[in-house]
Structures are given as C-alpha cells and as structure tokens.
Motif scaffolding. Structure first.
Motif, PDB file in Angstrom:
ATOM      1  N   ARG A   1      33.307  18.695  -4.588  1.00 52.41           N
ATOM      2  CA  ARG A   1      32.099  18.399  -5.363  1.00 52.41           C
ATOM      3  C   ARG A   1      31.023  19.442  -5.099  1.00 52.41           C
ATOM      4  NH1 ARG A   1      29.721  12.950  -3.852  1.00 52.41           N
ATOM      5  NH2 ARG A   1      28.443  13.248  -5.718  1.00 52.41           N
ATOM      6  N   TRP A   2      30.850  19.800  -3.841  1.00 44.92           N
ATOM      7  CA  TRP A   2      29.838  20.789  -3.483  1.00 44.92           C
ATOM      8  C   TRP A   2      30.179  22.151  -4.090  1.00 44.92           C
ATOM      9  CZ3 TRP A   2      25.646  20.342   0.263  1.00 44.92           C
ATOM     10  CH2 TRP A   2      25.423  19.026   0.692  1.00 44.92           C
ATOM     11  N   GLN A   3      31.451  22.477  -4.100  1.00 48.60           N
ATOM     12  CA  GLN A   3      31.839  23.764  -4.689  1.00 48.60           C
ATOM     13  C   GLN A   3      31.555  23.802  -6.191  1.00 48.60           C
ATOM     14  OE1 GLN A   3      35.930  24.162  -3.361  1.00 48.60           O
ATOM     15  NE2 GLN A   3      35.310  25.379  -1.577  1.00 48.60           N
ATOM     16  N   ALA A   4      31.778  22.673  -6.864  1.00 47.59           N
ATOM     17  CA  ALA A   4      31.475  22.606  -8.298  1.00 47.59           C
ATOM     18  C   ALA A   4      29.980  22.805  -8.531  1.00 47.59           C
ATOM     19  CB  ALA A   4      31.937  21.266  -8.867  1.00 47.59           C
ATOM     20  N   ALA A   5      29.150  22.229  -7.656  1.00 49.49           N
ATOM     21  CA  ALA A   5      27.697  22.382  -7.788  1.00 49.49           C
ATOM     22  C   ALA A   5      27.269  23.830  -7.532  1.00 49.49           C
ATOM     23  CB  ALA A   5      26.987  21.435  -6.822  1.00 49.49           C
ATOM     24  N   PHE A   6      27.872  24.457  -6.541  1.00 50.12           N
ATOM     25  CA  PHE A   6      27.562  25.868  -6.277  1.00 50.12           C
ATOM     26  C   PHE A   6      27.892  26.740  -7.486  1.00 50.12           C
ATOM     27  CE2 PHE A   6      27.871  25.301  -1.454  1.00 50.12           C
ATOM     28  CZ  PHE A   6      26.531  25.626  -1.237  1.00 50.12           C
ATOM     29  N   ARG A   7      29.030  26.471  -8.112  1.00 48.91           N
ATOM     30  CA  ARG A   7      29.453  27.291  -9.265  1.00 48.91           C
ATOM     31  C   ARG A   7      28.423  27.217 -10.390  1.00 48.91           C
ATOM     32  NH1 ARG A   7      34.676  24.855  -8.191  1.00 48.91           N
ATOM     33  NH2 ARG A   7      36.102  26.384  -7.245  1.00 48.91           N
ATOM     34  N   LYS A   8      27.841  26.022 -10.590  1.00 40.26           N
ATOM     35  CA  LYS A   8      26.855  25.861 -11.671  1.00 40.26           C
ATOM     36  C   LYS A   8      25.611  26.710 -11.441  1.00 40.26           C
ATOM     37  CE  LYS A   8      28.099  21.175 -13.190  1.00 40.26           C
ATOM     38  NZ  LYS A   8      27.596  19.784 -13.330  1.00 40.26           N
ATOM     39  N   GLU A   9      25.355  27.079 -10.202  1.00 37.90           N
ATOM     40  CA  GLU A   9      24.173  27.890  -9.890  1.00 37.90           C
ATOM     41  C   GLU A   9      24.401  29.363 -10.195  1.00 37.90           C
ATOM     42  OE1 GLU A   9      21.303  26.739  -9.169  1.00 37.90           O
ATOM     43  OE2 GLU A   9      21.824  24.649  -8.765  1.00 37.90           O
ATOM     44  N   GLY A  10      25.624  29.727 -10.566  1.00 36.65           N
ATOM     45  CA  GLY A  10      25.899  31.121 -10.892  1.00 36.65           C
ATOM     46  C   GLY A  10      25.960  32.037  -9.688  1.00 36.65           C
ATOM     47  N   LEU A  11      26.228  31.459  -8.537  1.00 38.10           N
ATOM     48  CA  LEU A  11      26.321  32.255  -7.316  1.00 38.10           C
ATOM     49  C   LEU A  11      27.630  33.038  -7.298  1.00 38.10           C
ATOM     50  CD1 LEU A  11      25.094  29.435  -4.930  1.00 38.10           C
ATOM     51  CD2 LEU A  11      23.809  31.502  -5.488  1.00 38.10           C
ATOM     52  N   LYS A  12      27.604  34.205  -6.701  1.00 36.12           N
ATOM     53  CA  LYS A  12      28.813  35.030  -6.621  1.00 36.12           C
ATOM     54  C   LYS A  12      29.119  35.355  -5.163  1.00 36.12           C
ATOM     55  CE  LYS A  12      26.310  39.387  -7.411  1.00 36.12           C
ATOM     56  NZ  LYS A  12      24.966  38.804  -7.381  1.00 36.12           N
ATOM     57  N   ALA A  13      30.369  35.741  -4.893  1.00 31.53           N
ATOM     58  CA  ALA A  13      30.797  36.055  -3.530  1.00 31.53           C
ATOM     59  C   ALA A  13      29.849  37.060  -2.895  1.00 31.53           C
ATOM     60  CB  ALA A  13      32.222  36.593  -3.543  1.00 31.53           C
ATOM     61  N   GLY A  14      29.468  36.782  -1.661  1.00 34.53           N
ATOM     62  CA  GLY A  14      28.546  37.649  -0.937  1.00 34.53           C
ATOM     63  C   GLY A  14      27.109  37.192  -0.996  1.00 34.53           C
ATOM     64  N   ASP A  15      26.769  36.295  -1.951  1.00 35.47           N
ATOM     65  CA  ASP A  15      25.403  35.763  -2.020  1.00 35.47           C
ATOM     66  C   ASP A  15      25.123  34.916  -0.791  1.00 35.47           C
ATOM     67  OD1 ASP A  15      24.752  36.995  -4.372  1.00 35.47           O
ATOM     68  OD2 ASP A  15      25.134  35.237  -5.639  1.00 35.47           O
ATOM     69  N   ARG A  16      23.867  34.911  -0.352  1.00 35.78           N
ATOM     70  CA  ARG A  16      23.481  34.133   0.818  1.00 35.78           C
ATOM     71  C   ARG A  16      22.883  32.797   0.407  1.00 35.78           C
ATOM     72  NH1 ARG A  16      23.643  39.092  -0.143  1.00 35.78           N
ATOM     73  NH2 ARG A  16      21.374  39.413  -0.056  1.00 35.78           N
ATOM     74  N   VAL A  17      23.340  31.750   1.071  1.00 32.45           N
ATOM     75  CA  VAL A  17      22.829  30.393   0.844  1.00 32.45           C
ATOM     76  C   VAL A  17      22.450  29.816   2.199  1.00 32.45           C
ATOM     77  CG1 VAL A  17      24.079  29.964  -1.296  1.00 32.45           C
ATOM     78  CG2 VAL A  17      25.213  29.496   0.869  1.00 32.45           C
ATOM     79  N   ALA A  18      21.290  29.165   2.262  1.00 28.21           N
ATOM     80  CA  ALA A  18      20.733  28.726   3.542  1.00 28.21           C
ATOM     81  C   ALA A  18      20.665  27.209   3.627  1.00 28.21           C
ATOM     82  CB  ALA A  18      19.340  29.322   3.735  1.00 28.21           C
TER      83      ALA A  18
END
Length: 569
Positions: A48-65
C-alpha cells in the motif's frame, strides 16, 4: 535466508516475507491494546505504501524523510521506499526544528512523513524542498495543501506485487545525519551493501533466531538500533515489540518478556542509580547486594573460590533472580553500544548474571566494527572485529577500519570524506585504542583530550563516566583546557559545591593525582536537546555548553580551590 553481498535491503525484506509469512513480525500498542502483525501482513501493508509513493511521481534516487518514534510505520515507510529505489532520510524526533529543516534542505528531500502534523508549522518556513507532507495523525496544518493524513494518502488496498528494488549493491540506501557535537551534522551516505554486509557479519558473531523477541526503544534514526535491532531481527525472522515510551520501558520489558535487548549504557546507569537509592548505605540489603555482585563477578571471571560456589545459589535466589525477573525473565542477550560501558556497571550487572555483550562502531561504518561474543566476552574491551572487517592502529594509536561496511562518504562534502577515509580505504575512527589478542580496548579520543597548562593530559569522557557513578550527579562536563587545574560543570539537585566537589573526587580516586576537580559550578536546569546542549543521541555539545556557561566558568575559576582543606583559623 539466501542473501549475498550482491543483495539489497529490499531483498532482505522480500525474502523474509516469502519464507515466513505467518510468523509474528511486529507488536505495537495502539492506545487500547497490543496489536500484532505477521510478516505476510507487513508485506501487504508495504505494498500500500509503495502504491502511495508511486502516485507522488518519485523516482529512484529521490530522498524521502521521516520523523517518527519507533513504530511499525517506520518500517513500512522504509521498506516501501527501499523497494522503489528511494533513499530514506531519518530525522531525530526530539531534534530542534531548525536542525531538522537544515537536514531536509541539505538532503533535498521531496517527501516527509511526520508522526505529529503540528511539527510542520515549525518547519514550513524553513524547508525549501519538501513537496508532500504526510501526517500519521492528520492534524490540522492550517490549510496547507502539501499536508495530508496517512489514511487519505494510502490507497485502501494495493493490487500490485511487492516491489523488489533493482538497486545495485553500492547504490545509496540512506542518508543518516550524524548528530555532531560541533557544527552542523554531516549526512553519512550508506549503501545497501554497507548495511547488509554489517547485518550478515553481526549475525555470525551474535546470532538471533526466529524464536527471539526484540524490544525496540533506542531511536531507529540511529544506525545502532536500525542495523542491530531492525534489519538484524528481520534477517533472523524474530519478532520486534515497540516500547510505548522510555517512561514505560521498565513495564514493557517486564510484561513483553524480550529475549534480546539493544541498549546503551545510560539505561543501566539509571537502573543502578535506582538500586542504590533503594538501599541505605551499610544496610543488610546493601551488603547482600554487594556480596552477590562480588561473588558473581568472580564466577564470571573463573576465579570463584570454594566458598563462593557454596554461597552463589543463595545469592542468586535472593538478589540475581529478582533483577532477571524485572527484565522479563527470558533475556538471553543484551547488546550494549553507543558509548563506553563503565567498568563498575560491568561488575554489577554481569556479576549478577546478565548476558551483556559490548560492541563498538560508528554511523560511518553502518555501524558495527567489533563486538564481544557470548563465549568470548571481555567486558573491559569492545571485542574483536566482525568478519570481513580489518582493524589496525596507526603510529599515533588511532583505530583505523576497512571493509564493506565503510560508508560511501559524506553527502555533498568531498573534503570531509577525504579527511575521514584515506586513499587506501582506511576510515579514521578518531578513537585511540590498544589491540591485544585481537580484542580492541578503547583508551581515549584523538581530539577529546584536555591539556592542562602544566602539560598534563586528561581524557574528559573517562573522568565524566567515573563521576556519574555517584547518583548525586545527573549530568557533568569536565573543563580545564589551558588552565592549571580541572573544573566541573554539574547538573545536580545538591546545592553545596564543596560537597559535590568532594563526591566527584571520590569517584576519581583511581585517576592520576592531577585529574582532580578543584573548581565546580552547579546548574539546576538539565542539558537537553531542546535547549541545544545535547545532540539528538544525547551527547553533550561540549563547545556549546562552554559557550553558554562562559560566565559561570570564569566565576568558578575566580573562586576558591574546593580541593584545599578549609582553614578553621
């Protein structure tokens, strides 16, 4: 578990879910009771969390805190991010807003998860890179469109498969900001291989099993807990229980009955102080306690006399078993790190039968470099190097380390990286050591030395650790650089400076004669993270404390030498 040095931290989680989906993974108090999650349930939540991350348009290497207390959501966030190739940036929950904002901007973090949405108000005007703020409690953020509650952010269910990261072993997995005692923190860049290699070597030295239960209370934002208490428990397939708070820690340990504790010496300093306060000096109870620790210590060292062997069963029943029951009655290993474990604490708690293992490491080494073993435990040392790690001393006695756990470097700080890791790949720890028979003995710090005006050198941390054995002292800092004699800044409820000075020197009786306190300034208010005098890992900011109390220090040295006998005329 089929993992190699080519695997990622995402592989570690996916393989654990695949191997033992129905086994208990996590336990957490939800306000009304304890709630359990299996590995399979944890895997479905991560989806579920991965699906939410994908909606944010994040790409590999992006930093999330993220900024949370230890809890299941910390793991869900971290594993979801790692599975998508994102880089996790943990923040210390009790850090100051300006420091958090600096770390977020420095890392260029795009998304932030907060336990308490109200924290964003103190960050909003300082943070430039965050595009989305997710709050566990959906607290009102004053109409800020960047902020959303967790349940609104997460989809009701995830239809995709659990994502496994395509990250290469040396790809960046996390940026961990060291809580430096001077200046701004530096972002330690750790790769998947850095951390996973450390997990694998630590588990060979001190194995954990599916039958084990960890109790997690040290901050997950610190690599000691993250590697040894989180990723290692995952490798073992053990259950982790998240403590409700430090205040309720004693209750949680007793009720949840862990088999493994990852701890820092401060916890045992507090236990020891409470034990001392409960026993009047010279009382039968105190004498019985001291006898049990003396006999138990001789047994541990293989020096028990015949009388000791006869007496121990009774002492164990009357003293040692009571302490063991306070810790739940199932403890089989306590790993202590993060700071020096004072010899007097070793004698007491190991003497009473607690299986305490001391280790050593740095954030920059993912973190463990050395540890004692259950069948080879020398409490005066921090043990031997883990498998795959090289340790040696340079000509000045500084410990150097090399191996797969050594960091990639400091984020955006090539000069600082070059100063830490030389051209041959040796990381300079800053600690002075002796290596005997493969065991590492910490003797001091390269830079943490007070040089008196007469040239005598005093390692302040050793002196401070000794003084803190007396429960009268809550916090202390030894000063005296360039001065003729040592002074002490002390947080204490006792107001008589002379008495405090005498008590401090009683603890320094085994130190050289020049290592005596002659001047003392007492503070009523404790040094905290909030007032800027402690780092988030509760280390004293020596420079900041000296600056804050500059007047008190000068007045202290202008006053009488408290070590001199009083003139009664």
């Amino acid at each position: 578990m089929n993992l190699t040095d080519q695997s990622s931290l995402s592989d570690l989680f996916v393989e654990r879910v695949r191997e033992t989906p129905d086994a208990p993974a996590y336990r957490q108090f939800d306000g009304s009771g304890w709630k359990d999650l299996t590995w399979g349930e944890t895997g479905r939540e991560v989806m579920r969390w991965q699906a939410a991350f994908r909606k944010e348009g994040l790409k590999a290497g992006d930093r999330v805190a993220l900024c949370l207390h230890n809890r299941v959501e910390w793991v869900l966030f971290d594993q979801a991010a790692l599975g998508l190739g994102l880089v996790t940036v943990p923040l210390y929950f009790d850090d100051r807003p300006d420091n958090m904002a600096w770390c977020l901007n420095d890392a260029g973090a795009r998304l932030l998860l907060l336990e308490d949405g109200r924290m964003w108000a103190g960050l909003r005007d300082q943070v430039k890179t965050i595009e989305r703020v997710v709050s566990l409690d959906a607290a009102d953020a004053g109409g800020d469109k960047k902020v959303t509650g967790l349940e609104a952010w997460l989809p009701p269910a995830a239809e995709d498969m659990l994502a496994r990261s395509a990250a290469a072993p040396n790809d960046l997995a996390t940026i961990v900001y060291t809580s430096g005692t001077t200046g701004r923190p530096k972002g330690v860049m750790l790769s998947h291989r850095n951390i996973l290699s450390n997990v694998l070597s630590a588990m060979k030295a001190l194995p954990a099993y599916t039958t084990d239960r960890f109790l997690s209370f040290l901050p997950l934002s610190h690599m000691f807990e993250r590697t040894c208490g989180y990723y290692s428990a995952m490798w073992a397939g053990a259950q982790t229980v998240y403590a409700r708070s430090i205040t309720l820690l004693a209750d949680d340990i007793r009720e949840q009955r862990p088999t493994i504790l990852i701890s820092v010496p401060r916890i045992f300093e507090r236990i020891y102080s409470r034990m001392q306060e409960a026993m009047a000096p010279g009382s039968p109870k105190r004498k019985l306690f001291e006898k049990a620790t003396e006999v138990g210590w001789r047994r541990f060292r293989g020096e028990a006399a015949f009388a000791d062997k006869l007496l121990w069963p009774l002492l164990k029943l009357l003293v040692a078993k009571k302490l063991y029951r306070r810790l739940g009655g199932r403890i089989r290993m306590i790993v202590v790190g993060g700071a020096a474990f004072a010899p007097h604490l070793s004698r007491v708690f190991i003497g009473l039968g607690l299986p305490i293992i001391q280790g050593y490491g740095l954030t920059e080494t993912s973190p463990v470099l050395a540890a004692n073993r259950m069948n080879d435990n020398d409490p005066t040392s921090v043990g031997r190097a883990l498998e795959g790690i090289e340790l040696r001393c340079d000509d000045k006695g500084e410990l150097l380390a090399r191996g797969p756990c050594v960091m990639l470097g400091y984020w955006n700080k090539p000069e600082a990286t070059a100063a830490m890791i030389d051209r041959d790949g040796w990381l300079h720890t800053g600690d002075l050591v002796a290596i005997r028979g493969g065991n590492v003995y910490i003797t001091g710090r390269v830079k943490d030395i007070i040089v008196l005006s007469n040239g005598e050198k005093v390692p302040p941390t050793d002196a401070e650790a000794a003084i803190l054995r007396d429960a009268a002292f809550e916090q202390v800092m030894v000063v005296g650089e360039g001065r003729p004699k040592l002074g002490l800044l002390a947080v204490s409820k006792i107001t008589d400076a002379g008495e405090l000075c005498r008590r401090a020197n009683a603890q320094l009786r085994d130190f050289p004669g020049y290592a005596r306190i002659h001047h003392l300034a007492r503070m009523a208010d404790p040094w905290t993270v909030e007032n800027g005098l402690l780092t988030p890992t509760l280390k004293a900011k020596r420079n900041e404390i000296e600056k804050r109390y500059a007047r008190e220090i000068e007045a202290m040295y202008a006053g009488p030498d408290l070590c001199q006998p009083k003139n009664n005329g």
